[in-house]
Scaffold this motif. Structure first.
Motif, PDB file in Angstrom:
ATOM      1  N   TYR A  14     -22.010   0.592 -45.929  1.00 59.31           N
ATOM      2  CA  TYR A  14     -22.288   1.782 -45.123  1.00 59.31           C
ATOM      3  C   TYR A  14     -22.096   1.485 -43.639  1.00 59.31           C
ATOM      4  N   TYR A  34     -18.378   1.356 -43.044  1.00 57.08           N
ATOM      5  CA  TYR A  34     -17.851   2.723 -43.028  1.00 57.08           C
ATOM      6  C   TYR A  34     -18.189   3.415 -41.707  1.00 57.08           C
ATOM      7  N   LEU A  78     -28.231   3.780 -38.513  1.00 55.03           N
ATOM      8  CA  LEU A  78     -29.028   5.010 -38.408  1.00 55.03           C
ATOM      9  C   LEU A  78     -28.440   5.981 -37.398  1.00 55.03           C
ATOM     10  N   ASP A  79     -27.346   5.594 -36.733  1.00 50.46           N
ATOM     11  CA  ASP A  79     -26.676   6.449 -35.748  1.00 50.46           C
ATOM     12  C   ASP A  79     -27.654   6.899 -34.662  1.00 50.46           C
ATOM     13  N   THR A 102     -35.475   9.869 -42.438  1.00 52.36           N
ATOM     14  CA  THR A 102     -34.080   9.419 -42.496  1.00 52.36           C
ATOM     15  C   THR A 102     -34.010   7.925 -42.790  1.00 52.36           C
ATOM     16  N   ASN A 112     -34.555   7.532 -46.385  1.00 47.98           N
ATOM     17  CA  ASN A 112     -33.385   7.952 -47.171  1.00 47.98           C
ATOM     18  C   ASN A 112     -32.290   6.904 -47.134  1.00 47.98           C
ATOM     19  N   VAL A 113     -32.102   6.283 -45.997  1.00 44.89           N
ATOM     20  CA  VAL A 113     -31.090   5.222 -45.894  1.00 44.89           C
ATOM     21  C   VAL A 113     -31.536   4.012 -46.717  1.00 44.89           C
ATOM     22  N   LEU A 132     -30.653   4.147 -50.327  1.00 43.65           N
ATOM     23  CA  LEU A 132     -29.254   3.938 -50.732  1.00 43.65           C
ATOM     24  C   LEU A 132     -29.101   2.591 -51.433  1.00 43.65           C
ATOM     25  N   PRO A 182     -21.094   7.538 -52.320  1.00 40.88           N
ATOM     26  CA  PRO A 182     -22.199   6.890 -51.592  1.00 40.88           C
ATOM     27  C   PRO A 182     -22.057   7.023 -50.072  1.00 40.88           C
ATOM     28  N   TYR A 183     -20.839   6.935 -49.566  1.00 43.42           N
ATOM     29  CA  TYR A 183     -20.607   7.036 -48.124  1.00 43.42           C
ATOM     30  C   TYR A 183     -20.843   8.467 -47.642  1.00 43.42           C
ATOM     31  N   LYS A 197     -22.777  10.615 -49.005  1.00 44.23           N
ATOM     32  CA  LYS A 197     -24.226  10.828 -49.078  1.00 44.23           C
ATOM     33  C   LYS A 197     -24.911  10.210 -47.855  1.00 44.23           C
ATOM     34  N   TYR A 198     -24.569   8.974 -47.575  1.00 39.03           N
ATOM     35  CA  TYR A 198     -25.112   8.289 -46.393  1.00 39.03           C
ATOM     36  C   TYR A 198     -24.838   9.096 -45.127  1.00 39.03           C
ATOM     37  N   LYS A 199     -23.594   9.581 -45.017  1.00 38.58           N
ATOM     38  CA  LYS A 199     -23.192  10.335 -43.831  1.00 38.58           C
ATOM     39  C   LYS A 199     -24.031  11.606 -43.680  1.00 38.58           C
ATOM     40  N   LEU A 240     -26.930  12.234 -44.980  1.00 32.54           N
ATOM     41  CA  LEU A 240     -28.340  11.894 -44.742  1.00 32.54           C
ATOM     42  C   LEU A 240     -28.606  11.514 -43.289  1.00 32.54           C
ATOM     43  N   THR A 241     -27.649  10.859 -42.646  1.00 30.35           N
ATOM     44  CA  THR A 241     -27.899  10.382 -41.280  1.00 30.35           C
ATOM     45  C   THR A 241     -27.409  11.361 -40.203  1.00 30.35           C
ATOM     46  N   LYS A 287     -29.701  15.519 -51.459  1.00 32.74           N
ATOM     47  CA  LYS A 287     -30.866  14.722 -51.859  1.00 32.74           C
ATOM     48  C   LYS A 287     -31.013  14.655 -53.368  1.00 32.74           C
ATOM     49  N   LEU A 308     -16.783  13.187 -44.418  1.00 33.86           N
ATOM     50  CA  LEU A 308     -16.608  11.736 -44.595  1.00 33.86           C
ATOM     51  C   LEU A 308     -15.901  11.125 -43.391  1.00 33.86           C
TER      52      LEU A 308
END
Lengths: 395, 395
Positions: free
Chosen positions: A248, A251, A311-312, A369, A372-373, A376, B247-248, B250-252, B254-255, B280, B310
């Protein structure tokens, strides 16, 4: 009624922590033991190997009467900010005494050192900025400076636990409440010990983690450096580590622009270029950090930076959250803790969160957040780390 | 010297494509066959099951003299924008004739329909905005409208290949160069066929992909609907699909904040709330899209939106890139293609990219990011999809 506070990470809860809790309760004569614990990401920028709920549960089974979560905004930070968050929480919860492990020194040594420091803070900062040697860490630079210019500070600040305790003591000094300090001498292991010795019932968390992440064979040994409840958690869970988040992170760095990376909290000017270049070659988190590490950029600092990239989190966002603690998140309690909480409810002005729901979720949006991370990496597919999770109750 | 252009995705290259290339060469009498192909992400918002290099290589082994990449900005788009990118590329490369597969209709039917359309474009747009039925796709709405209000268009636009060909024809009409159209009647299978029939030597790409992604047993059959080079590629590679990126994504989601999601290209007002909520619960890409899909939001549109999430592409960024084609990326050629390219080099004003390097990488930065994201699903660990990759040469 005497209330004792402890600041922890419990990653994982081991016999050294058990000893510290028992000694703290005995020495302070506390009626209620309140533990402020990091959530799922920790002070040194790492994910916790098992989640906050399991760690809180073990703690309550071994002497903690209540566990509250240090908000993520403060938990993934250097000692001073970490201490600011943790101590503010505990003071809001009405502690009379703070207990922590130290290599040397008594409570009064810490209080005195903190007092001298705060009286001279401006001067110290000025000297510090001029004198710091680039090849030394903040802690080493600071301890050298204080030793040289403030010989009246007798506390040995070259030891990691003492340095952390010193940060707590400084925060306590800033508060109007008269809160005493009770130190517990560390037994056997040292903070940074890398190895668990054979049949060592007390080992450092660093050594335990290292072993756990390399193999779990070791979990089947007869004499373990942690209670059986920790062992059970470690057995039941997939152990989480930075490598789980590396895809992640990669990415994120690949898709973020240089301008976006430049705005991330802890990003030093120009470092974004190196990060963008190095990520293309890096095959794992360890590989990535090894390539990035320099004398000036410690592993811990880089881990924290990577956490903020993941976490941006932009500079202003994080700095905004560091102004004050605006909620108290309760992870669990026993009867004693619950009774104390009911009693205190009206006196505490900061919102007490025992159940995250639509109404209060805005307040905790950053922690949600982070949770949630963290999920993953969770192969157990726990539905939520925050929403609708009620505190652990152990009678 | 006669140059024929073909627009493709080759996902993967099958016997239908082979037939089309051979027929096009025969019917047009072309000396050079130029193929404009989507890169690693395709028109319907999906990743290609094997990468662009392998797909280009097979194409050159089966009749293409040169393969150029449709920039990602244009490839992940509805038919009209996809056509704009592809046709611009081919026109810049000096084609005399465009060949495509169609269900019915000859070249002149397409040219005439396109001419009528463009002459009445403003009017058509006005009627379209009023008349479109929400339960129908763009293509269905448009074909109904044209049939009703422009009976002089004899072309059957209810067929998917015809609709795509119509988009190409419209783009050709806008160019000053006189370029003819040569249609090839599709054999056997239909564009949207879901099943490969037993011993079917020509099957639709949709059917082939469906089978490939469900099991690879099928690859061992004797009679396959694609040449052995495609089979080899499919054997050697991990087949890439959307689930690899879930997964990416989803991560994106979420954050990212709601404001950030709101700015993403193709994000409709308010949809970001649903996306944040649904992610979620979603356990896979298929699950996610199934939960999001409505009558108004087609699967394809959602896939494209997910691609832009993405890639973190904001509205203005994408729209800026759609203004014109400002480079021509060559993926491969044979001797004929190479000779033609050498000859044309001076006449083509748009930069011709045969090797991505520091100097020209800014021009292609978006494609490079798309390639880096595609590589996240690549277990073969190909070092790069773009940087320092030279065109495939097949003699």
């Amino acid at each position: 009624m005497k209330i004792c506070g402890v600041v922890t990470e419990y990653n994982p809860f081991h016999n050294g922590h058990l000893y510290q809790l028992e000694e703290a309760k005995k020495k302070t004569g506390a009626d209620v033991m309140i533990v402020a614990m990091s959530g799922n990401f920790l002070q040194r920028g790492e994910p916790a190997i098992i989640d906050k709920w399991q760690r809180a549960s073990v703690a309550i089974q071994h002497g903690a009467d209540m566990v509250v979560e240090i908000p993520s905004a403060f938990s993934v930070q250097p000692a001073d900010l970490f201490a600011k968050g943790a101590i503010s929480l505990l003071v809001k919860l009405g502690i009379d005494v703070l207990s922590f492990g130290s290599e040397t020194g008594e409570g009064k040594d810490f209080s005195e050192a903190a007092k001298i420091y705060l009286e001279n803070e401006e001067l110290i900062n000025k000297i510090f900025q001029k004198k710091q040697a680039q090849e030394l860490t903040y802690a080493k630079n600071m301890s050298q400076l204080l030793k040289k210019y403030f010989p009246e500070i007798t506390l040995d600040l070259t030891q990691p636990n003492n340095m952390l305790g010193f940060a707590y003591a400084k925060e306590l000094q800033k508060k109007s409440e008269p809160i005493s300090i009770q130190t517990i001498r560390r037994k056997n292991s040292h903070y940074h010990d890398q190895k668990v010795k054979a049949d060592d019932r007390i080992a450092s968390a660093t050594a335990i983690r290292k072993l756990l992440l390399s193999s779990d064979e070791w979990l089947y040994k007869k004499k373990l450096p942690f209670p059986k409840e920790t062992q059970l958690c470690l057995h039941q869970s997939k152990l989480v580590h930075w490598e789980d988040f590396f895809p992640y992170l990669k990415y994120k760095i690949l898709t973020a622009s240089l301008e976006e990376l430049n705005q991330i909290y802890l990003m030093e000017e120009g470092l974004e270029y190196r990060i963008k270049a190095v990520i293309k070659e890096a095959e794992s988190m360890t590989d990535f950090l090894t390539r990035l590490k320099t004398k000036q950029l410690s592993w811990t600092r880089l881990q924290r930076l990577c956490f903020y990239i993941l976490l941006d989190q932009k500079k202003e966002e994080v700095e905004g959250r560091l102004k004050k603690i605006d909620y108290i998140r309760v992870l669990g309690f026993n009867k004693t803790g619950q009774a104390y909480l009911s009693k205190m409810k009206r006196q505490i002005k900061t919102p007490l969160i025992t159940n995250v729901n639509q109404k209060n979720s805005t307040l905790l949006s950053y922690d949600i957040t982070v949770g949630n991370v963290y999920r993953l990496a969770d192969s157990c597919k726990i539905k939520s780390q925050d929403f609708r999770r009620k505190p652990i109750k152990i009678d």
